[in-house]
Design a protein around this motif. Structure first.
Motif, PDB file in Angstrom:
ATOM      1  N   UNK A 135       2.438   4.711  23.669  1.00 15.11           N
ATOM      2  CA  UNK A 135       2.571   4.445  22.243  1.00 15.11           C
ATOM      3  C   UNK A 135       3.617   3.376  21.959  1.00 15.11           C
ATOM      4  N   UNK A 136       4.234   2.825  22.988  1.00 16.67           N
ATOM      5  CA  UNK A 136       5.258   1.802  22.804  1.00 16.67           C
ATOM      6  C   UNK A 136       5.097   0.698  23.840  1.00 16.67           C
ATOM      7  N   UNK A 137       5.403  -0.521  23.427  1.00 17.72           N
ATOM      8  CA  UNK A 137       5.327  -1.666  24.341  1.00 17.72           C
ATOM      9  C   UNK A 137       6.521  -1.714  25.283  1.00 17.72           C
ATOM     10  N   UNK A 138       7.528  -0.891  25.022  1.00 16.81           N
ATOM     11  CA  UNK A 138       8.726  -0.894  25.859  1.00 16.81           C
ATOM     12  C   UNK A 138       8.392  -0.543  27.308  1.00 16.81           C
ATOM     13  N   UNK A 190       5.005 -10.477  32.069  1.00 19.66           N
ATOM     14  CA  UNK A 190       5.727 -11.726  31.844  1.00 19.66           C
ATOM     15  C   UNK A 190       5.568 -12.189  30.402  1.00 19.66           C
ATOM     16  N   UNK A 191       4.380 -11.939  29.834  1.00 20.66           N
ATOM     17  CA  UNK A 191       4.121 -12.348  28.453  1.00 20.66           C
ATOM     18  C   UNK A 191       5.069 -11.640  27.494  1.00 20.66           C
ATOM     19  N   UNK A 192       5.184 -10.328  27.614  1.00 14.65           N
ATOM     20  CA  UNK A 192       6.061  -9.579  26.717  1.00 14.65           C
ATOM     21  C   UNK A 192       7.520  -9.970  26.909  1.00 14.65           C
ATOM     22  N   UNK A 193       7.927 -10.181  28.154  1.00 16.90           N
ATOM     23  CA  UNK A 193       9.315 -10.557  28.420  1.00 16.90           C
ATOM     24  C   UNK A 193       9.662 -11.889  27.748  1.00 16.90           C
ATOM     25  N   UNK A 194       8.769 -12.856  27.818  1.00 11.85           N
ATOM     26  CA  UNK A 194       9.038 -14.166  27.207  1.00 11.85           C
ATOM     27  C   UNK A 194       9.007 -14.084  25.685  1.00 11.85           C
ATOM     28  N   UNK A 245       9.184  -3.630  18.604  1.00 11.19           N
ATOM     29  CA  UNK A 245       9.140  -2.346  17.914  1.00 11.19           C
ATOM     30  C   UNK A 245       8.425  -2.451  16.576  1.00 11.19           C
ATOM     31  N   UNK A 246       8.452  -3.636  15.974  1.00 12.08           N
ATOM     32  CA  UNK A 246       7.717  -3.863  14.728  1.00 12.08           C
ATOM     33  C   UNK A 246       6.273  -4.271  15.003  1.00 12.08           C
ATOM     34  N   UNK A 247       6.087  -5.019  16.080  1.00 12.79           N
ATOM     35  CA  UNK A 247       4.735  -5.474  16.424  1.00 12.79           C
ATOM     36  C   UNK A 247       3.826  -4.292  16.746  1.00 12.79           C
ATOM     37  N   UNK A 248       4.348  -3.301  17.496  1.00 10.67           N
ATOM     38  CA  UNK A 248       3.516  -2.184  17.919  1.00 10.67           C
ATOM     39  C   UNK A 248       3.085  -1.290  16.765  1.00 10.67           C
ATOM     40  N   UNK A 249       3.719  -1.457  15.595  1.00 11.96           N
ATOM     41  CA  UNK A 249       3.305  -0.698  14.410  1.00 11.96           C
ATOM     42  C   UNK A 249       2.056  -1.281  13.766  1.00 11.96           C
ATOM     43  N   UNK A 260      -3.579  -2.528  16.635  1.00  8.97           N
ATOM     44  CA  UNK A 260      -4.119  -3.219  17.808  1.00  8.97           C
ATOM     45  C   UNK A 260      -3.332  -4.469  18.201  1.00  8.97           C
ATOM     46  N   UNK A 261      -2.152  -4.668  17.616  1.00  8.87           N
ATOM     47  CA  UNK A 261      -1.345  -5.848  17.980  1.00  8.87           C
ATOM     48  C   UNK A 261      -0.803  -5.731  19.393  1.00  8.87           C
ATOM     49  N   UNK A 262      -0.364  -4.529  19.768  1.00  8.86           N
ATOM     50  CA  UNK A 262       0.146  -4.332  21.123  1.00  8.86           C
ATOM     51  C   UNK A 262      -0.914  -4.550  22.178  1.00  8.86           C
ATOM     52  N   UNK A 263      -2.119  -4.060  21.942  1.00 11.46           N
ATOM     53  CA  UNK A 263      -3.215  -4.270  22.892  1.00 11.46           C
ATOM     54  C   UNK A 263      -3.530  -5.753  23.047  1.00 11.46           C
ATOM     55  N   UNK A 264      -3.448  -6.487  21.928  1.00  9.92           N
ATOM     56  CA  UNK A 264      -3.719  -7.925  21.982  1.00  9.92           C
ATOM     57  C   UNK A 264      -2.714  -8.642  22.878  1.00  9.92           C
ATOM     58  N   UNK A 265      -1.437  -8.335  22.715  1.00  4.61           N
ATOM     59  CA  UNK A 265      -0.405  -9.026  23.506  1.00  4.61           C
ATOM     60  C   UNK A 265      -0.550  -8.733  24.993  1.00  4.61           C
ATOM     61  N   UNK A 266      -0.961  -7.516  25.343  1.00  2.00           N
ATOM     62  CA  UNK A 266      -1.097  -7.156  26.753  1.00  2.00           C
ATOM     63  C   UNK A 266      -2.267  -7.869  27.421  1.00  2.00           C
ATOM     64  N   UNK A 267      -3.213  -8.343  26.644  1.00  2.00           N
ATOM     65  CA  UNK A 267      -4.375  -9.029  27.222  1.00  2.00           C
ATOM     66  C   UNK A 267      -4.192 -10.550  27.292  1.00  2.00           C
ATOM     67  N   UNK A 268      -3.092 -11.059  26.739  1.00  2.89           N
ATOM     68  CA  UNK A 268      -2.885 -12.507  26.688  1.00  2.89           C
ATOM     69  C   UNK A 268      -2.007 -12.983  27.829  1.00  2.89           C
TER      70      UNK A 268
END
Length: 416
Positions: free
Chosen positions: A143-146, A153-157, A166-170, A173-181
């Motif tokens: 439930x968290x991108x942490x 590497x994408x999230x770290x950058x 913490x705001x993006x994951x609210x 589907x924003x968190x799922x999008x970032x993990x696929x990029x």
């Protein structure tokens, strides 16, 4: 060296050691050196050529030294070793042979300890098990991108850019999008595009925090929307201001942007230039819902009693009225018009009063009324404009408008 090669080398060493240890006993049990040589090694395994001659010479020397006797000594019954009849070079060779180190099993066993385990199923001790450091398992669901920052590497950058995960994951589907990029292939080009549009480096993090979905948009579509705004005579600085203040603006298609601009132009009866100025000052008019805007326009016309031309002037000067709370809008108007006696044309002239807090308006008006200075008619002496009433700080309001001290104003507020 590979593990199998090391094992083969050590087995050969062990075999040679065993042969060297049993060689004298075999010589004593044989009748002649030639027989001994034939028993020691098959003919097919003997080295050939020059190396073969040297090898045979060395074997015969070993046989003579070990247990061969002279024929003459055997006849008279006195058996003396052939060693005594050998020349001195042969004796030196014997000394060299005897000086060779003896490889014992203890040393070999110690060498075997250096070989790593050959199987993953091999048992290890508890001490070795404690020293094993296992990498944390990447969760299949979270439930968290942490939980993914250390593995992505994408999230770290993005974190280094200032994005608040913490705001993006609210956002849906924003968190799922970032993990696929992929940062290099997908995100870098969008960042360069935003910088080219005019978003400052220190604003990229807050911008992506509010609108992470732009990272999944097609670059060509984004460029098309910017080109449309340029075709409507929006300047580069105006586009940069609109995109920065309304991060979702570039998610709208060209058709939707065109419909929004047409709505405000036709509904308010504004010119093209005034419509453009209106959305530059409040760009979220292009991205927000239209229902609150329509309702506020009806409230101003039906419930508050403003004429169409007055609404046009109020909205153009104070665009926030279109998105303000209807309840607050009606309460503010009721106090200004019905209690303070401000007419419609004066409210049209100073519409920014609707953006002020009702409590601030009430406190200052009551203090002026207490002092006998509540005069809002420009035709009368000691006139106080609505802009002065709500925009000045307390100290300036007291000294220049109310002609009193700040202490007097604070004491008065305590009586309310």
């Amino acid at each position: 060296m590979a593990l199998w090669a090391r094992q083969a080398s050590r087995w050969c060493c062990l075999l040679n050691t065993a042969r060297a240890a049993g060689f004298p006993r075999r010589l004593r049990s044989c009748g002649s050196p030639a027989r001994t040589c034939r028993e020691f090694a098959p003919l097919a395994l003997l080295p050939a050529g020059k190396d073969g001659v040297l090898w045979r010479l060395q074997v015969c020397r070993h046989a003579s030294v070990g247990s061969c006797f002279a024929p003459d000594s055997a006849k008279d019954g006195s058996f003396s070793p052939l060693e005594s009849n050998l020349p001195s070079p042969v004796k030196q060779e014997q000394a060299k042979v005897e000086a060779l180190p003896d490889l014992n099993a203890k040393i070999l066993n110690e060498d075997w300890d250096d070989i790593p385990p050959s199987s993953a199923l091999e048992e290890i001790s508890e001490e070795e098990a404690v020293q094993i450091i296992a990498e944390p398992i990447l969760p299949l669901q979270s439930t968290t991108l942490r939980d993914y920052v250390d593995h992505s590497e994408t999230l770290a950058k993005l974190v280094h850019l200032g994005v608040d995960l913490s705001q993006v994951e609210k956002r849906q589907k924003a968190g799922q999008l970032l993990l696929t990029l992929d940062f290099e292939k997908d995100i870098k080009k969008i960042l360069l595009f935003l910088k080219d549009v005019g978003v400052e480096d220190n604003q990229l993090g807050p911008f992506l925090t509010k609108n992470p979905y732009i990272l999944g948009e097609d670059l060509e579509a984004l460029e098309t929307r910017v080109a449309y705004l340029k075709s409507k005579k929006f300047g580069k600085s105006e586009i940069a201001q609109m995109v920065s203040r309304a991060p979702y603006l570039l998610l709208f298609s060209v058709e939707r942007l065109d419909n929004r601009l047409g709505f405000f132009k036709n509904e308010l009866g504004l010119s093209v230039k005034k419509t453009k100025d209106l959305v530059v000052r409040l760009p979220r008019l292009l991205t927000g819902k239209l229902e609150p805007v329509k309702e506020n326009l009806q409230v101003c016309q039906i419930e508050l009693g403003f004429q169409r031309n007055e609404i046009q002037q109020i909205v153009y000067k104070t665009p926030k009225i279109l998105t303000a709370s209807k309840k607050r809008l009606k309460q503010t108007f009721d106090y200004l018009h019905n209690i303070m006696g401000i007419p419609h044309h004066m409210l049209t002239r100073f519409p920014q009063v609707f953006n002020s807090k009702l409590l601030r308006i009430r406190e200052r008006h009551m203090f002026l009324a207490f002092l006998g200075r509540a005069q809002y008619d420009p035709a009368q002496p000691s006139y106080i404009s609505l802009d002065q009433l709500v925009s000045l700080p307390d100290e300036v309001f007291c000294t220049e408008i109310a002609k009193a001290s700040i202490q007097d104003f604070e004491n008065f507020l305590k009586t309310l």
